[in-house]
Structure formats: C-alpha cells, structure tokens
Design a protein around this motif. Structure first.
Motif, PDB file in Angstrom:
ATOM      1  N   ARG A 161       0.786  -1.288   0.059  1.00  0.00           N
ATOM      2  CA  ARG A 161       0.006   0.098  -0.010  1.00  0.00           C
ATOM      3  C   ARG A 161       0.749   1.183  -0.085  1.00  0.00           C
ATOM      4  O   ARG A 161       0.497   2.146  -0.520  1.00  0.00           O
ATOM      5  CB  ARG A 161      -1.049  -0.120   1.185  1.00  0.00           C
ATOM      6  N   ALA A 162       1.847   1.293   0.935  1.00  0.00           N
ATOM      7  CA  ALA A 162       2.892   2.638   0.914  1.00  0.00           C
ATOM      8  C   ALA A 162       3.406   2.635  -0.181  1.00  0.00           C
ATOM      9  O   ALA A 162       3.496   4.013  -0.861  1.00  0.00           O
ATOM     10  CB  ALA A 162       3.806   2.107   2.175  1.00  0.00           C
ATOM     11  N   ALA A 163       4.048   1.510  -1.003  1.00  0.00           N
ATOM     12  CA  ALA A 163       4.508   1.770  -2.275  1.00  0.00           C
ATOM     13  C   ALA A 163       3.657   2.387  -3.266  1.00  0.00           C
ATOM     14  O   ALA A 163       3.986   3.364  -3.942  1.00  0.00           O
ATOM     15  CB  ALA A 163       5.265   0.416  -2.702  1.00  0.00           C
ATOM     16  N   ALA A 164       2.590   1.806  -3.478  1.00  0.00           N
ATOM     17  CA  ALA A 164       1.517   2.399  -4.465  1.00  0.00           C
ATOM     18  C   ALA A 164       1.083   3.845  -4.099  1.00  0.00           C
ATOM     19  O   ALA A 164       0.724   4.293  -5.156  1.00  0.00           O
ATOM     20  CB  ALA A 164       0.349   1.327  -4.406  1.00  0.00           C
ATOM     21  N   SER A 165       0.950   3.937  -2.874  1.00  0.00           N
ATOM     22  CA  SER A 165       0.416   5.285  -2.650  1.00  0.00           C
ATOM     23  C   SER A 165       1.513   6.438  -2.746  1.00  0.00           C
ATOM     24  O   SER A 165       0.959   7.382  -3.367  1.00  0.00           O
ATOM     25  CB  SER A 165       0.089   5.380  -0.952  1.00  0.00           C
ATOM     26  N   LEU A 166       2.708   6.080  -2.435  1.00  0.00           N
ATOM     27  CA  LEU A 166       3.750   7.213  -2.928  1.00  0.00           C
ATOM     28  C   LEU A 166       4.421   7.054  -4.105  1.00  0.00           C
ATOM     29  O   LEU A 166       5.091   7.728  -4.391  1.00  0.00           O
ATOM     30  CB  LEU A 166       4.562   6.763  -1.784  1.00  0.00           C
ATOM     31  N   ASN A 167       4.150   5.954  -4.892  1.00  0.00           N
ATOM     32  CA  ASN A 167       4.642   5.667  -6.138  1.00  0.00           C
ATOM     33  C   ASN A 167       6.243   5.739  -6.023  1.00  0.00           C
ATOM     34  O   ASN A 167       6.866   6.231  -6.692  1.00  0.00           O
ATOM     35  CB  ASN A 167       4.367   6.804  -7.240  1.00  0.00           C
ATOM     36  N   VAL A 168       6.797   4.770  -5.115  1.00  0.00           N
ATOM     37  CA  VAL A 168       8.096   4.379  -5.059  1.00  0.00           C
ATOM     38  C   VAL A 168       8.331   2.942  -5.004  1.00  0.00           C
ATOM     39  O   VAL A 168       7.503   2.159  -4.852  1.00  0.00           O
ATOM     40  CB  VAL A 168       8.650   5.009  -3.500  1.00  0.00           C
ATOM     41  N   GLU A 169       9.729   2.755  -5.280  1.00  0.00           N
ATOM     42  CA  GLU A 169      10.123   1.320  -5.475  1.00  0.00           C
ATOM     43  C   GLU A 169       9.799   0.687  -4.090  1.00  0.00           C
ATOM     44  O   GLU A 169      10.259   1.074  -3.189  1.00  0.00           O
ATOM     45  CB  GLU A 169      11.488   1.383  -5.854  1.00  0.00           C
ATOM     46  N   ALA A 345      -7.389   3.654   4.392  1.00  0.00           N
ATOM     47  CA  ALA A 345      -7.755   5.034   4.513  1.00  0.00           C
ATOM     48  C   ALA A 345      -6.425   5.618   4.896  1.00  0.00           C
ATOM     49  O   ALA A 345      -6.198   6.746   4.322  1.00  0.00           O
ATOM     50  CB  ALA A 345      -8.756   5.017   5.836  1.00  0.00           C
ATOM     51  N   TYR A 346      -5.734   4.726   5.772  1.00  0.00           N
ATOM     52  CA  TYR A 346      -4.331   5.551   6.138  1.00  0.00           C
ATOM     53  C   TYR A 346      -3.202   5.673   5.020  1.00  0.00           C
ATOM     54  O   TYR A 346      -2.874   6.851   4.757  1.00  0.00           O
ATOM     55  CB  TYR A 346      -3.632   4.656   7.449  1.00  0.00           C
ATOM     56  N   TYR A 347      -3.101   4.290   4.367  1.00  0.00           N
ATOM     57  CA  TYR A 347      -2.179   4.424   3.512  1.00  0.00           C
ATOM     58  C   TYR A 347      -2.267   5.227   2.177  1.00  0.00           C
ATOM     59  O   TYR A 347      -1.524   6.058   1.359  1.00  0.00           O
ATOM     60  CB  TYR A 347      -1.552   3.131   3.134  1.00  0.00           C
ATOM     61  N   PHE A 348      -3.686   5.059   1.770  1.00  0.00           N
ATOM     62  CA  PHE A 348      -4.087   5.989   0.500  1.00  0.00           C
ATOM     63  C   PHE A 348      -4.602   7.374   0.811  1.00  0.00           C
ATOM     64  O   PHE A 348      -5.012   7.884  -0.255  1.00  0.00           O
ATOM     65  CB  PHE A 348      -4.815   5.005  -0.120  1.00  0.00           C
ATOM     66  N   ILE A 353      -0.897  12.595   1.673  1.00  0.00           N
ATOM     67  CA  ILE A 353      -0.711  14.127   2.076  1.00  0.00           C
ATOM     68  C   ILE A 353       0.560  14.664   3.050  1.00  0.00           C
ATOM     69  O   ILE A 353       1.093  15.492   2.927  1.00  0.00           O
ATOM     70  CB  ILE A 353      -2.174  14.321   2.928  1.00  0.00           C
ATOM     71  N   ILE A 354       0.720  13.650   3.805  1.00  0.00           N
ATOM     72  CA  ILE A 354       1.726  13.915   4.708  1.00  0.00           C
ATOM     73  C   ILE A 354       3.183  13.785   3.998  1.00  0.00           C
ATOM     74  O   ILE A 354       4.053  14.617   4.423  1.00  0.00           O
ATOM     75  CB  ILE A 354       2.034  12.850   6.034  1.00  0.00           C
ATOM     76  N   SER A 355       3.266  12.975   3.189  1.00  0.00           N
ATOM     77  CA  SER A 355       4.432  12.840   2.400  1.00  0.00           C
ATOM     78  C   SER A 355       4.880  14.294   1.442  1.00  0.00           C
ATOM     79  O   SER A 355       5.901  14.460   1.491  1.00  0.00           O
ATOM     80  CB  SER A 355       4.318  11.574   1.638  1.00  0.00           C
ATOM     81  N   GLU A 356       3.564  14.570   0.914  1.00  0.00           N
ATOM     82  CA  GLU A 356       3.837  15.790   0.162  1.00  0.00           C
ATOM     83  C   GLU A 356       4.162  17.016   0.906  1.00  0.00           C
ATOM     84  O   GLU A 356       4.790  17.926   0.676  1.00  0.00           O
ATOM     85  CB  GLU A 356       2.421  15.996  -0.530  1.00  0.00           C
ATOM     86  N   THR A 357       3.564  17.201   2.305  1.00  0.00           N
ATOM     87  CA  THR A 357       3.968  18.112   3.228  1.00  0.00           C
ATOM     88  C   THR A 357       5.074  18.015   3.715  1.00  0.00           C
ATOM     89  O   THR A 357       5.966  18.903   3.650  1.00  0.00           O
ATOM     90  CB  THR A 357       2.882  17.926   4.551  1.00  0.00           C
TER      91      THR A 357
END
Length: 431
Positions: A161-169, A345-348, A353-357
């Motif tokens: 979920r985290a990788a998909a949400s942030l679009n990272v490897e 809900a948390y990861y997506f 939002i937190i990562s962009e911030t």
C-alpha cells in the motif's frame, strides 16, 4: 479551490470507508469519478486514471507472484518439518512454548497474509496452551507481535500500500528498514521470553507426551514431498531471499522467475499447475483489484494537482520548527492511528498528504513511507477493530477483545519505539 476540492475528496473517501458505506475498491473508483467531474476534469479523467493505474502496476504484479510463490511453498509443506520439530522440542515448558509461538509465527508469516498466519499458528499452539493451563492472552499477544513485524515484508499489505500510494520502489522502502525489522524481531523474542518466564514461574514445567499430543491436536498436515523436492524448495527460497535483499533484479521479476521455477518443478502436469494457481486466486485478485482501484484514485488526486495544493495548505499551518521531525512523529503516531484509520484509509488517504507536506520541508517522501511502516498495519494491526484479521486472532485464541488490546498495546508500542530508534540510528528515517 484545488486544495478544498482535494480535502473534500479525501474526506469523502475516508467517511465512506470508515462508515462501511462502500468497500474500499468501490469508494476509490466512485469518489475519483465524482470529483474529477466536479472539478471540471471530465475530459482528462480517463487519461489521469490510466496514468494512475500504470504507476501501481509493478506493485500489483509483485504481490501476485509473491502470494503465488509462498502459497505454493506452504501447500507443498516446506515449513511443516520446521514447525513440527519446534513443537516436539518445547514439551511442557511454558517459556519454550511462548518462544516457539513467536518463532512459528515468524515462519508462517512469510506468506504475508495475517489471517492465514493467525489461523495456522493459533491452531498449532492453542492445544498446548490449553493442556498446560497457560494464559491465552500471552498466545494472542506473542502471535500479534511476531505477525506485526513480519507484516513489513515487501509482499505484505502495508508495504504494498505504501509503495503504491507514494509511487516509490518497494526496495527503497524495505531494504533500509531491514535493521529496524531485525530489531523488531529481537524485541519480539525478548517480549516472549519475559512473558514465558512469568508463565513458567506461575505454573511450572509440566511433563506431557508432546509428540503424540501434537500429532493429534495440531492442524498442521504433513505433506508428502520427496526429500529432493524439499531441499530444492528450501534452497530456492533461500536464494530468493538473498537476491531480494541484494536487489539483483526488480522484485516483480525475481518473484515471477522463482514462482515459475517452483511451479514447474513441483507440479509437472500443466493441469496441476493451473489448479495450483487457481487455489490462490482469491488472495491475489482481491489485493490486485484494490491496488488498481487505488491507482485510479491517486491518478486523479495527483494528476489534477489537488495533492500539491493540499500539501501547500498544510505546510502553511505547520510550525516551521516541526517540519524536520515529521518522519519520527509519523513513526510514533502510526500505531495509535490504527484505532482510527483502517489500512486503506491511512496509506491511500493520509500518507500521501503527509509525504507531500514533508517534501516541502526537504524530506524525501520515501522516509515518511518508512516511518508509517513502523507502526500502522504492522505492529499495530492486531490491535485495530478496523482490521478483520484481528477478530480471527482473538476468536481462535478465545480471548476478550478489550483484554487483548490492553495486554498487547504496551508490547506492540514498544516494538514501534525500538524500530523507530534503530531506523533513526541507521538513517532509514531522519531526525
């Protein structure tokens, strides 16, 4: 305007999921379509959604082959001899039984599925706990601790979920966290030792005929696999683990190659190969559908610049001095938030939002992803009333949910603290 629209989009998704009005997959798609139209992006909507799907496709491919690989290894009995030997070794010593509980959970947890981990481990260990009159809250606690840390593996739900949400490897998220994960496992054994020692002091060591008892009571079924196949599967799995850590090839390719080899060697008949794949179809279809639906949602959120606008709005209200500490703050708060936000809900919803911030403070978004993985849906998921697998754990263990939460929380939060400290010391997250 974009910021307000983005927040409304996120809140709508969270409310629909939290109130269980819609499933996460349906909510992802419906909310994305609705807000793309409301925001005046109907003409670009299709392309934005396709861009989002393309971004999460590597993640979906990896999880499919990982589920198929470990499902096959469990089906052919790769882990059965190890579990059986552990059960025979512990006999009637509560301390050994509790430590064995942690070890078996870690072995079974390699498949990345919390529900199956709970079912297999509890079914194997519960008869021993009952036979000795041991506290079943210890059983549910230790299984939860071990399964929580093991849920950090690349093919587990949180990291996917985290990788998909942030679009990272996924390798960028996981490999720097390996020392922290090892620390979490050490803490789990330490916790198991403390709890087991207290049980040994309470009831003593009881002599039982463990071999016949476990054969009759354990639900673990010994599969008839030839010694040659067993050693081949073991060496293949070890080689796969080493190459995953060394990042020799993309995770998706490694799992695809390993699964193809394992399937061919263990099931020579094409019909049997097909049946083996279909036996795990439910697992990978559900998670893949979720990932692609999330891609549609994130494609709209990112492609319309809503995410950027939301981050700017949040940055404007965050004190300047707090920004550099966001990774640690996310790590510490990630476990308590399992009581409020389910994994999707948390990861997506929250994490992007937190990562962009954080990016506006010069912090790499991947650090925020690592920080979130130190608690939410890993060490914390067996505590959450929002995760169905939690009820499998307490149901099979036969413990009260409230008592389970009170008993487990301090040990689980301790795991997060230990892993956070190690993550800071190793540079996985900044402080």
């Amino acid at each position: 305007m974009l910021s307000l629209l983005g927040f409304c989009m996120m809140i709508s998704f969270l409310l629909l999921v939290l109130t269980k009005k819609l499933s996460p997959v349906v909510a992802f798609v419906f909310v994305a379509v609705a807000f793309a139209i409301i925001g005046g992006f109907s003409n670009e909507m299709g392309q934005l959604m396709m861009d989002g799907i393309i971004q999460v496709t590597p993640t979906a491919i990896m999880i499919v082959f990982a589920i198929l690989y470990f499902g096959l290894m469990i089906d052919v009995g790769l882990f059965d001899p190890m579990i059986s030997r552990i059960l025979k070794y512990v006999k009637g010593d509560p301390l050994k039984i509790v430590i064995a509980t942690a070890l078996i959970t870690m072995i079974v947890g390699l498949d990345g599925d919390g529900s199956s981990t709970f079912m297999i481990t509890i079914s194997a260990m519960l008869p021993l706990y009952k036979k000795l009159g041991m506290n079943r809250l210890i059983l549910s606690c230790v299984v939860a601790l071990a399964a929580g840390v093991m849920n950090m593996i690349p093919w587990g739900g949180p990291l996917v979920r985290a990788a998909a949400s942030l679009n990272v490897e996924m390798s960028d998220l996981f490999i720097p966290l390996i020392p922290a994960m090892i620390g979490g496992l050490v803490w789990t054994f330490f916790s198991a030792y403390i709890l087991g020692k207290k049980e040994r002091e309470r009831i003593g060591v009881i002599q039982i005929y463990t071999e016949s008892f476990t054969e009759q009571s354990s639900t673990i079924e010994q599969k008839k696999t030839s010694p040659t196949l067993f050693w081949f599967n073991l060496l293949l799995t070890i080689a796969l683990m080493i190459m995953l850590i060394m990042d020799v090839l993309p995770l998706q390719i490694l799992f695809a190659i390993a699964f193809s080899i394992a399937l061919f060697v263990n099931f020579r008949d094409p019909k049997a190969q097909q049946e083996q794949i279909l036996s795990h179809a439910n697992n990978f279809v559900l998670i893949s559908t979720l990932i692609f639906a999330a891609g549609i949602f994130l494609g709209v959120l990112n492609g319309t610049q809503m995410m950027d606008a939301m981050a700017v709005s949040i940055v404007s209200v965050i004190p300047e001095g707090l920004g550099p500490y966001l990774p640690v703050l996310v790590a510490i708060t990630s476990l308590p938030l399992v009581f409020v936000f389910p994994p999707d809900a948390y990861y997506f919803g929250i994490l992007p939002i937190i990562s962009e911030t954080a990016a506006n403070f010069g912090i790499d978004p991947v650090e925020i992803g690592r920080a979130a993985l130190l608690g939410h849906s890993t060490t914390g998921f067996p505590l959450s009333p929002l995760v169905p697998a939690t009820f499998i754990l307490i149901g099979l263990s036969g413990v009260d949910f409230g008592e389970h939460q009170k008993f487990l929380f301090k040990w689980a939060f301790g795991t997060t603290i230990v892993m956070t400290i190690i993550a800071v010391l190793t540079g996985a997250i900044s402080f």
